[in-house]
Motif scaffolding. Structure first.
Motif, PDB file in Angstrom:
ATOM      1  N   MET A  43       0.840  -1.185   0.000  1.00  0.00           N
ATOM      2  CA  MET A  43       0.000   0.000   0.000  1.00  0.00           C
ATOM      3  C   MET A  43       0.883   1.246   0.000  1.00  0.00           C
ATOM      4  O   MET A  43       1.862   1.326   0.726  1.00  0.00           O
ATOM      5  N   LYS A  44       0.519   2.210  -0.822  1.00  0.00           N
ATOM      6  CA  LYS A  44       1.308   3.432  -0.942  1.00  0.00           C
ATOM      7  C   LYS A  44       1.135   4.307   0.297  1.00  0.00           C
ATOM      8  O   LYS A  44       0.037   4.571   0.731  1.00  0.00           O
ATOM      9  N   LYS A  45       2.259   4.745   0.861  1.00  0.00           N
ATOM     10  CA  LYS A  45       2.231   5.626   2.028  1.00  0.00           C
ATOM     11  C   LYS A  45       1.821   7.034   1.603  1.00  0.00           C
ATOM     12  O   LYS A  45       2.316   7.572   0.630  1.00  0.00           O
ATOM     13  N   ARG A  46       0.896   7.630   2.352  1.00  0.00           N
ATOM     14  CA  ARG A  46       0.460   8.991   2.054  1.00  0.00           C
ATOM     15  C   ARG A  46       1.488   9.995   2.551  1.00  0.00           C
ATOM     16  O   ARG A  46       2.059   9.835   3.612  1.00  0.00           O
ATOM     17  N   SER A  47       1.665  11.038   1.766  1.00  0.00           N
ATOM     18  CA  SER A  47       2.585  12.109   2.121  1.00  0.00           C
ATOM     19  C   SER A  47       2.065  12.864   3.342  1.00  0.00           C
ATOM     20  O   SER A  47       0.866  12.921   3.590  1.00  0.00           O
ATOM     21  N   SER A  48       2.984  13.471   4.088  1.00  0.00           N
ATOM     22  CA  SER A  48       2.564  14.257   5.250  1.00  0.00           C
ATOM     23  C   SER A  48       1.789  15.507   4.820  1.00  0.00           C
ATOM     24  O   SER A  48       1.082  16.094   5.619  1.00  0.00           O
ATOM     25  N   THR A  49       1.924  15.908   3.551  1.00  0.00           N
ATOM     26  CA  THR A  49       1.144  17.050   3.061  1.00  0.00           C
ATOM     27  C   THR A  49      -0.199  16.607   2.504  1.00  0.00           C
ATOM     28  O   THR A  49      -0.998  17.433   2.096  1.00  0.00           O
ATOM     29  N   SER A  50      -0.456  15.311   2.489  1.00  0.00           N
ATOM     30  CA  SER A  50      -1.703  14.804   1.922  1.00  0.00           C
ATOM     31  C   SER A  50      -2.869  15.078   2.865  1.00  0.00           C
ATOM     32  O   SER A  50      -2.913  14.611   3.990  1.00  0.00           O
ATOM     33  N   LYS A  51      -3.803  15.881   2.381  1.00  0.00           N
ATOM     34  CA  LYS A  51      -5.031  16.196   3.112  1.00  0.00           C
ATOM     35  C   LYS A  51      -6.159  16.119   2.098  1.00  0.00           C
ATOM     36  O   LYS A  51      -6.005  16.511   0.944  1.00  0.00           O
ATOM     37  N   THR A  52      -7.295  15.615   2.519  1.00  0.00           N
ATOM     38  CA  THR A  52      -8.446  15.528   1.626  1.00  0.00           C
ATOM     39  C   THR A  52      -9.583  16.352   2.207  1.00  0.00           C
ATOM     40  O   THR A  52      -9.852  16.277   3.404  1.00  0.00           O
ATOM     41  N   PHE A  53     -10.236  17.137   1.348  1.00  0.00           N
ATOM     42  CA  PHE A  53     -11.369  17.937   1.788  1.00  0.00           C
ATOM     43  C   PHE A  53     -12.343  18.114   0.630  1.00  0.00           C
ATOM     44  O   PHE A  53     -12.045  17.775  -0.518  1.00  0.00           O
ATOM     45  N   TYR A  54     -13.511  18.623   0.937  1.00  0.00           N
ATOM     46  CA  TYR A  54     -14.572  18.825  -0.036  1.00  0.00           C
ATOM     47  C   TYR A  54     -14.881  20.313  -0.124  1.00  0.00           C
ATOM     48  O   TYR A  54     -14.811  21.012   0.871  1.00  0.00           O
ATOM     49  N   GLY A  55     -15.233  20.758  -1.312  1.00  0.00           N
ATOM     50  CA  GLY A  55     -15.597  22.152  -1.475  1.00  0.00           C
ATOM     51  C   GLY A  55     -16.588  22.326  -2.599  1.00  0.00           C
ATOM     52  O   GLY A  55     -16.599  21.560  -3.569  1.00  0.00           O
ATOM     53  N   LYS A  56     -17.405  23.330  -2.455  1.00  0.00           N
ATOM     54  CA  LYS A  56     -18.389  23.676  -3.476  1.00  0.00           C
ATOM     55  C   LYS A  56     -17.796  24.782  -4.345  1.00  0.00           C
ATOM     56  O   LYS A  56     -17.231  25.753  -3.833  1.00  0.00           O
ATOM     57  N   VAL A  57     -17.919  24.642  -5.657  1.00  0.00           N
ATOM     58  CA  VAL A  57     -17.367  25.631  -6.587  1.00  0.00           C
ATOM     59  C   VAL A  57     -18.274  26.858  -6.610  1.00  0.00           C
ATOM     60  O   VAL A  57     -19.477  26.755  -6.848  1.00  0.00           O
ATOM     61  N   VAL A  58     -17.656  28.008  -6.320  1.00  0.00           N
ATOM     62  CA  VAL A  58     -18.382  29.275  -6.285  1.00  0.00           C
ATOM     63  C   VAL A  58     -17.756  30.241  -7.290  1.00  0.00           C
ATOM     64  O   VAL A  58     -16.611  30.071  -7.706  1.00  0.00           O
ATOM     65  N   SER A  59     -18.495  31.250  -7.636  1.00  0.00           N
ATOM     66  CA  SER A  59     -17.998  32.260  -8.562  1.00  0.00           C
ATOM     67  C   SER A  59     -16.919  33.101  -7.883  1.00  0.00           C
ATOM     68  O   SER A  59     -17.056  33.478  -6.725  1.00  0.00           O
ATOM     69  N   GLY A  60     -15.857  33.368  -8.627  1.00  0.00           N
ATOM     70  CA  GLY A  60     -14.788  34.232  -8.119  1.00  0.00           C
ATOM     71  C   GLY A  60     -14.679  35.473  -8.987  1.00  0.00           C
ATOM     72  O   GLY A  60     -15.634  35.859  -9.663  1.00  0.00           O
ATOM     73  N   ASN A  61     -13.497  36.068  -8.997  1.00  0.00           N
ATOM     74  CA  ASN A  61     -13.268  37.266  -9.809  1.00  0.00           C
ATOM     75  C   ASN A  61     -13.032  36.942 -11.277  1.00  0.00           C
ATOM     76  O   ASN A  61     -12.935  37.838 -12.095  1.00  0.00           O
ATOM     77  N   GLN A  62     -12.858  35.680 -11.594  1.00  0.00           N
ATOM     78  CA  GLN A  62     -12.627  35.172 -12.950  1.00  0.00           C
ATOM     79  C   GLN A  62     -11.368  35.748 -13.584  1.00  0.00           C
ATOM     80  O   GLN A  62     -11.279  35.887 -14.800  1.00  0.00           O
ATOM     81  N   ILE A  63     -10.379  36.040 -12.762  1.00  0.00           N
ATOM     82  CA  ILE A  63      -9.095  36.528 -13.265  1.00  0.00           C
ATOM     83  C   ILE A  63      -8.294  35.379 -13.851  1.00  0.00           C
ATOM     84  O   ILE A  63      -7.629  35.528 -14.873  1.00  0.00           O
ATOM     85  N   GLY A  64      -8.377  34.203 -13.240  1.00  0.00           N
ATOM     86  CA  GLY A  64      -7.622  33.047 -13.713  1.00  0.00           C
ATOM     87  C   GLY A  64      -7.857  32.741 -15.173  1.00  0.00           C
ATOM     88  O   GLY A  64      -6.918  32.478 -15.932  1.00  0.00           O
ATOM     89  N   ARG A  65      -9.107  32.798 -15.593  1.00  0.00           N
ATOM     90  CA  ARG A  65      -9.408  32.489 -16.998  1.00  0.00           C
ATOM     91  C   ARG A  65      -8.826  33.534 -17.938  1.00  0.00           C
ATOM     92  O   ARG A  65      -8.496  33.235 -19.068  1.00  0.00           O
ATOM     93  N   THR A  66      -8.667  34.781 -17.480  1.00  0.00           N
ATOM     94  CA  THR A  66      -8.125  35.826 -18.352  1.00  0.00           C
ATOM     95  C   THR A  66      -6.621  35.705 -18.524  1.00  0.00           C
ATOM     96  O   THR A  66      -6.061  36.283 -19.450  1.00  0.00           O
ATOM     97  N   ILE A  67      -5.952  34.962 -17.634  1.00  0.00           N
ATOM     98  CA  ILE A  67      -4.501  34.786 -17.745  1.00  0.00           C
ATOM     99  C   ILE A  67      -4.133  33.357 -18.155  1.00  0.00           C
ATOM    100  O   ILE A  67      -2.980  32.955 -18.076  1.00  0.00           O
ATOM    101  N   GLY A  68      -5.141  32.587 -18.599  1.00  0.00           N
ATOM    102  CA  GLY A  68      -4.873  31.250 -19.119  1.00  0.00           C
ATOM    103  C   GLY A  68      -4.941  30.123 -18.111  1.00  0.00           C
ATOM    104  O   GLY A  68      -4.602  28.986 -18.427  1.00  0.00           O
ATOM    105  N   PHE A  69      -5.372  30.407 -16.888  1.00  0.00           N
ATOM    106  CA  PHE A  69      -5.456  29.399 -15.841  1.00  0.00           C
ATOM    107  C   PHE A  69      -6.786  29.497 -15.116  1.00  0.00           C
ATOM    108  O   PHE A  69      -6.850  29.982 -13.977  1.00  0.00           O
TER     109      PHE A  69
END
Length: 141
Positions: free
Chosen positions: A1-27
């Motif tokens: 079994m693969k050992k999980r990294s110490s930075t490995s955290k799992t969480f859930y989130g709902k996608v909400v509207s943001g400023n939409q700057i990311g899409r204007t810069i290609g991300f």
């Protein structure tokens, strides 16, 4: 079994509207609204696995205040750029697993410098996930 990294955290989130700057810069990013029970994450950029509608995707996530773009509203943001993904997912829930830490959150003098760094972050994450990438852009992009 693969050992999980110490930075490995799992969480859930709902996608909400943001400023939409990311899409204007290609991300375009999925801005997540999460409950307060998220495990502690240091501010910065992470390589992540994202589950959406029973499919797995890879990406990068910034957890932080977005100091280059956001000078006034300093609450914590969770923004995920999902590789090779182009769907409208507002209102949908994502499962996000942090797999590795890429770098601390930084403030850049311009959007151009931020975009250059995001390109490096994406290429590095793709390399870590063994996804086809352009290795030259990691170092010289």
């Amino acid at each position: 079994m693969k050992k999980r990294s110490s930075t490995s955290k799992t969480f859930y989130g709902k996608v909400v509207s943001g400023n939409q700057i990311g899409r204007t810069i290609g991300f375009p990013t999925a801005n997540l609204s999460i409950d307060s029970s998220i495990p502690f994450l240091a501010k910065g950029v992470y390589g992540v696995k994202v589950k959406y509608r029973d499919r797995d995707y890879y990406g990068i996530m910034n957890a932080g205040n977005r100091p280059t773009i956001n000078k006034e509203n300093l609450h914590l943001h969770y923004e995920v750029h999902i590789f090779d993904f182009c769907e409208e997912i507002y209102g949908q829930e994502l499962t996000v697993e942090t797999c590795f830490f890429i770098r601390k959150e930084m403030s850049f003098q311009s959007l151009e410098k931020l975009v250059r760094q995001i390109n490096r972050d994406v290429q590095y994450a793709k390399w870590k996930f063994s996804i086809k990438h352009d290795i030259e852009n990691i170092f010289w992009g």
